[in-house]
Design a protein around this motif. Structure first.
Motif, PDB file in Angstrom:
ATOM      1  N   LYS A  63     -19.412  56.820  30.830  1.00 26.26           N
ATOM      2  CA  LYS A  63     -20.575  56.791  29.929  1.00 26.26           C
ATOM      3  C   LYS A  63     -20.426  55.694  28.876  1.00 26.26           C
ATOM      4  O   LYS A  63     -21.415  55.075  28.469  1.00 26.26           O
ATOM      5  CB  LYS A  63     -20.747  58.153  29.268  1.00 26.26           C
ATOM      6  CG  LYS A  63     -21.236  59.238  30.231  1.00 26.26           C
ATOM      7  CD  LYS A  63     -21.272  60.618  29.565  1.00 26.26           C
ATOM      8  CE  LYS A  63     -21.745  61.670  30.560  1.00 26.26           C
ATOM      9  NZ  LYS A  63     -21.677  63.049  29.988  1.00 26.26           N
ATOM     10  N   ARG A  64     -19.203  55.422  28.417  1.00 29.02           N
ATOM     11  CA  ARG A  64     -18.973  54.394  27.411  1.00 29.02           C
ATOM     12  C   ARG A  64     -19.196  52.991  27.990  1.00 29.02           C
ATOM     13  O   ARG A  64     -19.596  52.068  27.262  1.00 29.02           O
ATOM     14  CB  ARG A  64     -17.553  54.510  26.843  1.00 29.02           C
ATOM     15  CG  ARG A  64     -17.398  55.660  25.849  1.00 29.02           C
ATOM     16  CD  ARG A  64     -15.961  55.867  25.413  1.00 29.02           C
ATOM     17  NE  ARG A  64     -15.926  56.829  24.318  1.00 29.02           N
ATOM     18  CZ  ARG A  64     -15.886  56.511  23.026  1.00 29.02           C
ATOM     19  NH1 ARG A  64     -15.877  55.246  22.662  1.00 29.02           N
ATOM     20  NH2 ARG A  64     -15.875  57.444  22.095  1.00 29.02           N
ATOM     21  N   VAL A  65     -18.883  52.821  29.275  1.00 27.33           N
ATOM     22  CA  VAL A  65     -19.092  51.518  29.921  1.00 27.33           C
ATOM     23  C   VAL A  65     -20.566  51.318  30.278  1.00 27.33           C
ATOM     24  O   VAL A  65     -21.067  50.192  30.287  1.00 27.33           O
ATOM     25  CB  VAL A  65     -18.218  51.394  31.193  1.00 27.33           C
ATOM     26  CG1 VAL A  65     -18.462  50.071  31.908  1.00 27.33           C
ATOM     27  CG2 VAL A  65     -16.740  51.527  30.844  1.00 27.33           C
ATOM     28  N   SER A  66     -21.249  52.414  30.562  1.00 29.85           N
ATOM     29  CA  SER A  66     -22.633  52.344  31.048  1.00 29.85           C
ATOM     30  C   SER A  66     -23.636  52.242  29.901  1.00 29.85           C
ATOM     31  O   SER A  66     -23.434  52.820  28.829  1.00 29.85           O
ATOM     32  CB  SER A  66     -22.967  53.595  31.874  1.00 29.85           C
ATOM     33  OG  SER A  66     -22.046  53.758  32.936  1.00 29.85           O
ATOM     34  N   GLY A  78     -30.167  51.593  32.071  1.00 33.51           N
ATOM     35  CA  GLY A  78     -30.806  50.499  32.794  1.00 33.51           C
ATOM     36  C   GLY A  78     -29.906  49.307  33.029  1.00 33.51           C
ATOM     37  O   GLY A  78     -30.360  48.246  33.492  1.00 33.51           O
ATOM     38  N   GLY A  79     -28.584  49.459  32.756  1.00 31.76           N
ATOM     39  CA  GLY A  79     -27.656  48.336  32.873  1.00 31.76           C
ATOM     40  C   GLY A  79     -26.987  48.223  34.237  1.00 31.76           C
ATOM     41  O   GLY A  79     -27.295  48.950  35.178  1.00 31.76           O
ATOM     42  N   THR A  80     -26.016  47.306  34.310  1.00 34.48           N
ATOM     43  CA  THR A  80     -25.350  46.990  35.576  1.00 34.48           C
ATOM     44  C   THR A  80     -24.449  48.131  36.064  1.00 34.48           C
ATOM     45  O   THR A  80     -24.428  48.450  37.256  1.00 34.48           O
ATOM     46  CB  THR A  80     -24.501  45.724  35.427  1.00 34.48           C
ATOM     47  OG1 THR A  80     -23.545  45.918  34.365  1.00 34.48           O
ATOM     48  CG2 THR A  80     -25.384  44.525  35.085  1.00 34.48           C
ATOM     49  N   THR A  81     -23.668  48.728  35.142  1.00 32.69           N
ATOM     50  CA  THR A  81     -22.783  49.823  35.528  1.00 32.69           C
ATOM     51  C   THR A  81     -23.586  51.003  36.043  1.00 32.69           C
ATOM     52  O   THR A  81     -23.214  51.621  37.056  1.00 32.69           O
ATOM     53  CB  THR A  81     -21.912  50.280  34.333  1.00 32.69           C
ATOM     54  OG1 THR A  81     -21.254  49.153  33.782  1.00 32.69           O
ATOM     55  CG2 THR A  81     -20.884  51.308  34.772  1.00 32.69           C
ATOM     56  N   ALA A 115     -25.279  54.671  40.259  1.00 34.66           N
ATOM     57  CA  ALA A 115     -26.386  55.284  40.999  1.00 34.66           C
ATOM     58  C   ALA A 115     -26.212  55.063  42.491  1.00 34.66           C
ATOM     59  O   ALA A 115     -26.454  55.968  43.304  1.00 34.66           O
ATOM     60  CB  ALA A 115     -27.718  54.699  40.525  1.00 34.66           C
ATOM     61  N   SER A 116     -25.742  53.872  42.873  1.00 34.14           N
ATOM     62  CA  SER A 116     -25.487  53.592  44.285  1.00 34.14           C
ATOM     63  C   SER A 116     -24.365  54.474  44.822  1.00 34.14           C
ATOM     64  O   SER A 116     -24.464  55.030  45.921  1.00 34.14           O
ATOM     65  CB  SER A 116     -25.113  52.114  44.462  1.00 34.14           C
ATOM     66  OG  SER A 116     -24.750  51.841  45.805  1.00 34.14           O
TER      67      SER A 116
END
Length: 275
Positions: free
Chosen positions: A234-237, A240-243, A248-249
């Motif tokens: 959660k801290r990296v994400s 709507g961002g890249t992480t 999600a994938s």
């Protein structure tokens, strides 16, 4: 009066001069937890025995009767499939209150006790990073092993990394599936990321550096705090961002579920090997 710790005078016999046997010999000596004079290695292959002799990690023997009676601690570091023949060769050369430490995957304490007619058995599951002092070893023991003997063996195992003692022997199979096989899971994930980096245009050496340093940094950061893996994600994400796109994938393809399933498959196989 001799004030040296008792384990420094303990004679250690490592049976099997392969990767883990040699790792133990080197780690024990490097940590000064024993001496070269008290270290013995039993290796049946004359070629391998010759190679070991040049490494000066202890006295190398080719036959059990030459070294087994003098040993206080005997480390069984051979392949599990070789254990029946090994037990046959050792049985008539045992002496008294010797302690056995087995790192043979899947071979139960009861099997070792019955095959050799002994009582003091410690069963451990180390992993490959023990070779650089970064190993993870889970171990358990039979009731007859004394507290002092257990602490002595744990001190030896600690020279190769971290250790965890468990009461329930079934957790040794679980450790085989998690920490024993676990480095392969990490390298599998790393290999996929290295491939992705190459596909994105990085050179091979650049891709390897990006991925290895990312894994190393993530582990160090995890160990330096009390945050869970989910909290760090959660801290990296960011919304709507890249992480978030990557995660999600992973969720859509059920990567998390498949990793758990893979570990459970390893556990199932570990149990099968012990039957």
């Amino acid at each position: 009066m001799d004030h040296r710790p008792k384990h420094l005078d303990m004679k250690i016999l490592i049976i099997g001069g392969g990767n883990m046997g040699l790792t133990y010999a080197r780690s024990f000596l490097r940590s000064h937890i024993t001496s070269r004079e008290n270290m013995m290695i039993l290796e049946k292959s004359p070629e391998k025995a010759g190679e070991l002799a040049t490494l000066e990690v202890g006295t190398v023997y080719g036959q059990p009767e030459q070294c087994l009676p003098a040993a206080d601690l005997i480390i069984l570091a051979v392949k599990p499939q070789d254990s029946p023949a090994l037990f046959d060769s050792l049985r008539s050369h045992l002496a008294g209150q010797q302690v056995f430490l087995s790192i043979m995957a899947g071979v139960k304490i009861a099997t070792i006790r019955d095959a050799l007619g002994i009582r003091k058995v410690i069963r451990a599951m180390p992993n490959l990073p023990a070779q650089i002092g970064m190993g993870m070893t889970v171990f358990t023991s039979s009731e007859e092993v004394t507290r002092i003997e257990l602490v002595t063996v744990q001190n030896l195992l600690n020279t190769t990394g971290k250790t965890v003692y468990v009461e329930d022997e079934r957790l040794i199979d679980a450790a085989t599936a998690i920490s024993g096989s676990g480095p392969a899971y990490v390298w599998y994930f790393m290999d996929a990321l290295i491939q992705a980096a190459r596909d994105m245009g990085f050179k091979e050496s650049e891709a390897e550096l990006l991925v290895s340093q990312t894994f190393l940094g993530a582990i160090e950061l995890y160990n330096a705090t009390n945050f869970s893996c989910d909290e760090w994600i959660k801290r990296v994400s960011s919304r709507g961002g890249t992480t978030e796109a990557a995660m999600a994938s992973f969720r859509n393809t059920k990567v998390h579920r498949d990793i758990v399933a893979g570990a459970l498959a390893a556990l199932e196989r570990a149990v099968e090997l012990g039957e």
